[in-house]
Design an enzyme around this catalytic site. Structure first.
Site, short mmCIF file in Angstrom:
data_model
loop_
_atom_site.label_atom_id
_atom_site.label_comp_id
_atom_site.label_asym_id
_atom_site.label_seq_id
_atom_site.Cartn_x
_atom_site.Cartn_y
_atom_site.Cartn_z
N THR A 74 0.83 -1.21 0.00
CA THR A 74 0.00 0.00 0.00
C THR A 74 0.86 1.26 0.00
OG1 THR A 74 -1.43 1.29 1.47
CG2 THR A 74 -0.09 -0.36 2.52
N ASP A 75 0.29 2.37 -0.46
CA ASP A 75 1.00 3.65 -0.39
C ASP A 75 1.09 4.17 1.05
OD1 ASP A 75 -1.68 4.35 -0.01
OD2 ASP A 75 -1.70 5.94 -1.52
N GLU A 76 0.30 3.55 1.96
CA GLU A 76 0.26 4.08 3.34
C GLU A 76 1.60 3.89 4.06
OE1 GLU A 76 -3.41 3.42 5.45
OE2 GLU A 76 -4.50 3.09 3.60
N TYR A 91 -1.66 -0.46 11.06
CA TYR A 91 -1.81 -1.13 9.75
C TYR A 91 -0.61 -0.81 8.85
CZ TYR A 91 -3.22 -1.65 4.85
OH TYR A 91 -3.24 -1.96 3.50
N LYS A 111 2.39 -3.27 7.31
CA LYS A 111 2.64 -3.45 5.88
C LYS A 111 4.07 -3.01 5.54
CE LYS A 111 0.23 -4.64 2.98
NZ LYS A 111 -0.11 -5.98 2.44
#
Ligand code: NAD
Ligand code: TYD
Length: 347
Positions: free
Chosen positions: A130-132, A155, A159
Site C-alpha cells: 500500500t502507499d500508506e 496497519y 505493511k
C-alpha cells in the site's frame, strides 16, 4: 505454471484471481484464504468451477500448514495479498496486524525460500502493498518509489515491515521479488467498513454518513479492476527486485468525494437532489489520521505501459450500480458480526 494467490477471497484478491483464471487458462491458480470476516467466496461464484482454479482454506500464520501446502502443490510463483487491511481495526487490535501481515508474510517467504532452494529460475514472490507505508503528505508532493517509509498507523507499520522483510529476503537469499504499492482502491465487492462502500450502504438505508474530523483528508482513488490489471502487468513484465507505485492521479478530499457520491446516489435512487447530503454527520477524528496520500505512478506507466482504464466518474457509477444490483451480497455481510463492529466503532 502453478500460481498461489493469497487473500483471493477478499476485495482486491477476488479481482486478481478472476483476472488470472480467465486470462491465463494455462496457469493453475490456487487461492489460499483463511476466510476471515473480510473473506467471502461469494466474490468468486462465477469462476469457482473453472478447471484451472482451486480454493485452499488455510491461515498464513500457520507455518506447518503453509510449508506442507507449498511442498504439495509446488507453486512456481506467488501473489501475496492476504492481510488485515482496515486502519480503524488496527487501532483497536494492532497485534492481529503484526500476526497476519508480518509473521504471515515471513512464513510465506520461508516456505518459498525452502521450496525454491535448488532452482530460482522463473520463480517470483509478488508482494501487494500500500502507499500508506510512505506516511502522510502535506498539501503538495507525490509518493515515488524512493520516498522514505514513514508509517503512522499500526496497519501501515505492519505493511511497511512486511515490505522490508520481502526486500531483505531478496538481498540475503536472492529470493526473486517484486513489490507494488497502490493507492486506495474502490469497486465491486468492497467490504462495507471502508469509506466508499460504507457510505453507499448507509445512503441506501438512510443512515448517517460519519465523516471523520473536518473531512479535509485527501485520498487518491483507483478502480479495483485497474489495480488487478497493474498487478497482472507487473507480475509478467516487471523487473525482479523492483518496486512499482500504482495510482490513478485521482485525488479527492473526503468531503468532496462524499458529496459527489450523495449526488450520484440521489439520481440512481430517484431521490430529491440534496436528500443524501443531509445524512452527512461529522464525527470524532481517527487517531493519527494521515492528511493526504497521492501516488506518482509514472514508473509503471512509462516502463510497463500500464494506465487506468476508467475515469473516476465511470468507476464510481459502476461501483454504485454493482452495490444496488447486489443487495443480497451486502445484506449477507451486514447481517452478522458486522452489526457488532458497526455499533462499537460508530457508537
Ligand atoms: P481485504 O481485507 O478485503 O481481504 C483480505 C483477505 O485476506 C480476506 O479474504 C481474508 O480472509 C484474507 N486473510 C486475512 N488474514 C488471513 C490469514 N491470516 N491467512 C489467510 N488469509 C487471510 O483486503 P483488500 O482490501 O482486498 O487488500 C488486499 C491487499 O492489498 C492487502 O495486502 C492490502 O494491504 C493491499 N492494499 C489494499 C488497498 C485497498 O485500498 N484496499 C490498497 C493498496 C494495497
Ligand atoms: P478508509 O476507506 O478506511 O481507507 P484508508 O484509511 O486506508 O485511507 O478511509 C478513507 C478515508 O475516509 C480516510 O481519510 C478516513 C475517512 N473515513 C471517514 O471519514 N469515515 C469513515 O467512516 C471511514 C471508514 C473512513
Amino acid at each position: 505454471m502453478n500460481i498461489l494467490i493469497t487473500g483471493g477471497a477478499g476485495f482486491i484478491g477476488s479481482h486478481v484471481v478472476r483476472r488470472m483464471v480467465k486470462n491465463y487458462p494455462k496457469y493453475h491458480i490456487y487461492n489460499l484464504d483463511a476466510l476471515t470476516y473480510a473473506g467471502n467466496l461469494e466474490n468468486l461464484k462465477d469462476i469457482e468451477n473453472f478447471s484451472n482454479y482451486t480454493f485452499l482454506k488455510g491461515n498464513i500464520t500457520d507455518y506447518s500448514f503453509i510449508d506442507s501446502t507449498f511442498k504439495n502443490y509446488k507453486f512456481d510463483r506467488i501473489i501475496h495479498l492476504a492481510a488485515e487491511s482496515h486502519v480503524d481495526r488496527s487501532i483497536t487490535d494492532p497485534l492481529a496486524f503484526v500476526t497476519t501481515n508480518v509473521i504471515g508474510t515471513v512464513n510465506l517467504l520461508n516456505a518459498s525460500k525452502e521450496l525454491w532452494k535448488d532452482d530460482l529460475s522463473n520463480k517470483l514472490f509478488y508482494h501487494v502493498s500500500t502507499d500508506e507505508v510512505y506516511g502522510s503528505l502535506a498539501a503538495t508532493g507525490l509518493f515515488t518509489e524512493t520516498t522514505s517509509y514513514d508509517p503512522n498507523s499500526p496497519y501501515s507499520a505492519s505493511k511497511a515491515s512486511s515490505d522490508h522483510f520481502v526486500r531483505a529476503y531478496g538481498e540475503t537469499y536472492d529470493l526473486p521479488f517484486i513489490i507494488s504499492n497502490c493507492s486506495n482502491n474502490y469497486g465491486p465487492n468492497h467490504f462495507p467498513e471502508k469509506l466508499i462502500p460504507l457510505f453507499i450502504n448507509n445512503i441506501i438505508s438512510n443512515k448517517p454518513l460519519p465523516v471523520y474530523g473536518d473531512g479535509n483528508y485527501t485520498r487518491d482513488w483507483l478502480f479495483v479492476e485497474d489495480h488487478a490489471k497493474a498487478i497482472d502487468i507487473a507480475f509478467h513484465n516487471g523487473n525482479r527486485g523492483e518496486t512499482y507505485n500504482i495510482g490513478g492521479f485521482n485525488e479527492w478530499k473526503n468531503i468532496d468525494l462524499v458529496k459527489l457520491l450523495c449526488k450520484l446516489m440521489d439520481k440512481k435512487l430517484n431521490r430529491n437532489l440534496g436528500d443524501s447530503e443531509k445524512l452527512i454527520t461529522y464525527v470524532k477524528d481517527r487517531p493519527g489520521h494521515d492528511l493526504r496520500y497521492a501516488i506518482d505512478a509514472t514508473k509503471i506507466s512509462s516502463e510497463l505501459g500500464w494506465k487506468p482504464s476508467v475515469t473516476f466518474e465511470e468507476g464510481l457509477s459502476k461501483t454504485i450500480d454493482w452495490f444496488l444490483e447486489n443487495q443480497d451480497w451486502l445484506n449477507n455481510i451486514t447481517s452478522g458480526s458486522y452489526k457488532e463492529y458497526y455499533s462499537k466503532m460508530y457508537k
